[in-house]
Design a protein around this motif. Structure first.
Motif, PDB file in Angstrom:
ATOM      1  N   UNK A 115      -9.138   4.065   2.376  1.00  0.00           N
ATOM      2  CA  UNK A 115      -7.998   3.321   2.908  1.00  0.00           C
ATOM      3  C   UNK A 115      -8.480   2.000   3.489  1.00  0.00           C
ATOM      4  N   UNK A 116      -7.677   0.982   3.328  1.00  0.00           N
ATOM      5  CA  UNK A 116      -8.027  -0.353   3.801  1.00  0.00           C
ATOM      6  C   UNK A 116      -6.753  -1.044   4.283  1.00  0.00           C
ATOM      7  N   UNK A 117      -6.771  -1.513   5.505  1.00  0.00           N
ATOM      8  CA  UNK A 117      -5.646  -2.292   6.041  1.00  0.00           C
ATOM      9  C   UNK A 117      -6.152  -3.703   6.306  1.00  0.00           C
ATOM     10  N   UNK A 129      -9.896  -0.495  -1.631  1.00  0.00           N
ATOM     11  CA  UNK A 129      -9.868   0.969  -1.736  1.00  0.00           C
ATOM     12  C   UNK A 129     -10.563   1.367  -3.037  1.00  0.00           C
TER      13      UNK A 129
ATOM     14  N   UNK B 412      -1.588   4.529  -3.252  1.00  0.00           N
ATOM     15  CA  UNK B 412      -2.077   3.246  -3.763  1.00  0.00           C
ATOM     16  C   UNK B 412      -1.883   3.086  -5.265  1.00  0.00           C
ATOM     17  N   UNK B 428       2.888  -4.356   1.448  1.00  0.00           N
ATOM     18  CA  UNK B 428       3.250  -3.397   2.490  1.00  0.00           C
ATOM     19  C   UNK B 428       2.997  -4.058   3.833  1.00  0.00           C
ATOM     20  N   UNK B 463      -0.222  -5.487   5.473  1.00  0.00           N
ATOM     21  CA  UNK B 463      -1.256  -4.469   5.652  1.00  0.00           C
ATOM     22  C   UNK B 463      -2.002  -4.284   4.345  1.00  0.00           C
ATOM     23  N   UNK B 464      -1.308  -4.515   3.234  1.00  0.00           N
ATOM     24  CA  UNK B 464      -1.931  -4.375   1.920  1.00  0.00           C
ATOM     25  C   UNK B 464      -1.089  -5.109   0.892  1.00  0.00           C
TER      26      UNK B 464
END
Lengths: 251, 504
Positions: A115-117, A129, B412, B428, B463-464
């Motif tokens: 996970x990557x924010x 990710x 994802x 997101x 955030x992504x």
């Protein structure tokens, strides 16, 4: 070559029997179905109960498979599951710390980013990710080395002149991390970058991953040489919150 | 002066929540409480309106206490809510005359069919933007007037009041009987052009004007709270999907948000003019800030997205938890020729075919459970694509960015597939609680906690982000196959089967 051990075979047969009866079985039923005398069956069941592989229902006295057995088969936590459970906590860690957040799990001798924010600013960033990081040169990896008995790294390549390349130094570092309960490194993977991480544990206390922030040394450094205490507390809070999340719901 | 916060109340279908936000739009405190779902008969769903209010009071108080925040530190209260759910109560005693009838409830089936009679489902669409359907509040009010003893007479004498959940909560908090344009836009009773209750529809449904709340903007001070937060301005109301649009800072025409849960709700900001859809979408209000012009939206929903993943888990047992779908889908590189169209209760926007049923198409001996998992994720993406295509056609604006939220955004692979099939950026936001955030933003703007929408835009962080990686020939080929699979769902339910759940 030594022969087979009958009592282990019998224990295995009883476990197999119990696995087919989620409601549990009485001693009489177990004895009849397995063909073992009650006394023999009871001895085996009590031993299995002692090691946590079998448990006895308090109301009915029936025997069923115990929690200790379940944990043997489910050591592995799906990385996608971990991300789903961690999503909100990782977001708030990024938001509070102002840094990018990653969650890593052990994958062979490396850290797999599950996970990557992004860092909450308007800069262009790319999702990483699925990428692999070295265990010994990141705080995520050092957490896994310190808390996951299976984690090991066969060699210690240098990424910068600060990377730990001696097994003894690495052992000292992981010992200190076990003591402190969190990890940090500066310049060990990339010059000018610092990272801070903490372990994520499941309900059995097993370390299933690590969560951490990474960013420029200037932003993350505190008053002494180490990282800013406030950011450390954000990381540890997030790790604890995710661990609670994993413990709260059985899977 | 001590730190000030905005309290956002989200009164939803399964629970009530309160979230406190700081000036950076960050979550400071959360409290949540579930309420009972009451199922008196098949197809009927009710909530106890008093329980909803009690829970709202509790979560409001507890969210402050959890973080040691005092009532005087709350600058304003904002409200977002489950839409369409209908309450009628006694003006004097405040006692509901009946349980709240929830949006999912289908008891108004006959009323709706009767109203559609010769003129069809779209009889009032040019006025209210909606087709006749059981979801909307108008038919639910009609049912109450017809079925609760003496209610029609009391309504005509002006002794009872109607409200959607926003209205019920504002009335409890402040004693004012008001609603906002977004909630009013889901009743079927409001003219979307004039933003006033419409006499033609009121007449046809037999709803007396006296019971209706005053329609106000989504962002203004409706009144001051009483009780625990006495004196705090109650300053916003937005239906949940509209609040999410606002919380995702979709302030420009063409901005689209998608909320991915068991179903998916897509809403596009279309600017200050109402666009009537030629492609089966709903015309609705986006939001209205005080005296500014109302902002309109097109809405398209997909019934089965996350619930298809649950179906794979619960009915087929191919996975043991929903997130594992991604793990299984990643065991293969493509769908292996397999397509799943989950038309479990017909096809919704933009097809609207109640005779359709689900299919799994393109099966060969080569297809594995990994391919099926992939086809499940792709089904969510292609269904989104169909709604987005309809939005683009109606609005003449091409989507460039989809802002996503909801539980499925943790996947994802799904997000990448979505970006690939839309040929658009998918982002997101950092704050996943976009619904509460939208209500907080609207309330904060009304009391000057935030100066303008530009400030809110600056609070919004990615955030992504996922970008398209699929080449266009492949995309067209896959879309072609998806459409073929969709065609195979049609004409499945024949007339005599009609009673076996072909209600859309």
């Amino acid at each position: 070559m030594p022969g087979r051990i009958q009592s282990i075979e019998r224990a295995a047969a009883l476990l197999r029997l119990l696995s087919g009866a989620p409601q549990g079985l009485s001693l009489g039923e177990i004895s009849r179905t397995s063909g073992l005398p009650k006394g023999t069956a009871l001895g085996i069941l009590r031993t299995l109960q002692h090691v946590g592989f079998v448990e006895q229902a308090t109301e009915t006295g029936h025997y069923r498979l115990g929690g200790g057995l379940l944990s043997l088969g489910s050591r592995y936590l799906d990385g996608n599951e971990l991300r789903t459970r961690a999503l909100n906590w990782a977001d708030s860690l990024a938001s509070l710390s102002g840094e990018s957040v990653r969650i890593g799990t052990l994958h062979e001798h490396q850290v797999l980013v599950v996970h990557h924010v992004f860092r909450p600013d308007s800069s262009r960033q790319t999702l990483d990710v699925g990428s692999l990081l070295p265990l010994h040169a990141t705080s995520l990896g050092q957490i896994l080395l310190a808390f996951d008995p299976i984690a090991s790294t066969p060699d210690l390549p240098a990424f910068t002149r600060h990377t730990i390349t001696s097994p003894d130094t690495l052992a000292e570092r992981t010992e200190a991390i076990r003591e402190a309960g969190w990890a940090w490194e500066a310049d060990e993977l990339v010059e000018g970058e610092m990272s801070v991480s903490a372990p994520i544990q499941d309900r059995r206390g097993i370390t299933v991953g690590a969560i951490g922030v990474r960013g420029a040394v200037e932003r993350l450094r505190g008053d002494d040489d180490g990282p800013d205490r406030e950011k450390v507390s954000y990381v540890r809070d997030a790790a604890r919150a995710i661990s609670r999340e994993l413990g709260a719901t059985p899977f | 002066m001590s730190q000030q916060y905005i309290a956002a109340i989200d009164q939803g279908t399964t629970s009530s929540r309160c979230i406190l936000f700081d000036r950076d739009g960050r979550i400071v405190s959360v409290d949540q409480r579930e309420h009972r779902q009451i199922f008196p008969k098949p197809g009927w769903v009710e909530h106890d309106a008093k329980e909803l209010w009690t829970n709202v009071e509790v979560v409001l108080q507890r969210s402050l206490q959890k973080s040691d925040i005092t009532p005087d530190q709350v600058a304003a209260i904002g409200i977002t809510n489950q839409r369409e759910t209908t309450v009628v109560w006694d003006k004097e005693t405040g006692e509901p005359v009946y349980n709240a009838i929830v949006w999912q409830d289908t008891r108004t089936d006959d009323i709706v069919r009767e109203l559609a009679a010769d003129e069809g489902q779209d009889r009032f669409r040019h006025i209210c933007g909606l087709p006749l359907a059981t979801y909307f509040s108008g038919p639910k009010i009609r049912w109450l007037l017809d079925n609760v003893d003496g209610l029609r007479e009391r309504a005509e004498r002006g002794e009872v009041l109607f409200g959607t959940i926003d209205t019920w909560i504002i009335w409890q908090l402040t004693g004012k009987h008001v609603t906002d344009v977004t909630n009013a836009s889901r009743t079927m009773l409001m003219n979307v052009h004039t933003l006033e209750w419409d006499d033609v529809v009121l007449e046809a449904l037999g709803v007396p004007r006296a019971i209706l709340p005053e329609i106000r903007s989504s962002s203004e001070v409706y009144g001051e709270a009483r009780g625990y937060l006495a004196g705090t301005p109650v300053a916003s109301a937005l239906g949940d999907q509209h609040a999410a649009l606002f919380g995702q800072t979709c302030f420009d025409p063409g901005d689209v948000k998608g909320t991915y849960g068991t179903g998916t709700f897509l809403v596009m900001n279309t600017g200050t003019e109402a666009i009537h859809s030629e492609n089966g979408l709903l015309t609705t209000l986006g939001y209205k800030l005080g005296d500014e012009d109302a902002v309109y939206a097109l809405e398209g929903s997909v019934a089965v997205t996350g619930s298809l993943v649950q179906w794979l888990r619960d009915n087929l047992g191919l996975i043991s938890s929903a997130p594992e779908i991604e793990t299984l889908a990643r065991t293969v590189d493509d769908n292996g020729g397999c397509y799943i169209v989950p038309a479990f209760s017909g096809l919704f926007a933009p097809h609207w075919r109640s005779d359709a049923r689900g299919v799994m198409a393109g099966l060969t001996g080569y297809v594995t459970k990994g391919h099926i998992a992939r086809a499940v994720l792709e089904a969510t993406a292609w269904q989104t694509r169909e709604v987005v295509d309809a939005m683009n056609a109606d609005s003449h604006i091409d989507l460039t960015t989809l802002k996503v939220d909801g539980g499925m955004t943790a996947d994802n692979l799904l997000m990448q597939i979505l970006s690939d099939v839309l040929d658009a950026e998918v982002v997101r936001p950092m704050v996943a609680e976009t619904t509460c955030l939208g209500a907080a933003y609207a309330a904060g703007l009304a009391v000057g906690y935030w100066p303008d929408v530009e400030t809110l835009r600056a609070n919004w962080h990615k955030a992504a982000e996922w970008n398209p990686k699929m080449d266009s020939a492949k995309r067209e080929h896959e879309y072609h196959n998806w459409k073929k699979a969709v065609r195979r769902t049609l004409d499945w339910v024949e007339h005599e089967d009609a009673d076996h759940g072909d209600k859309v």
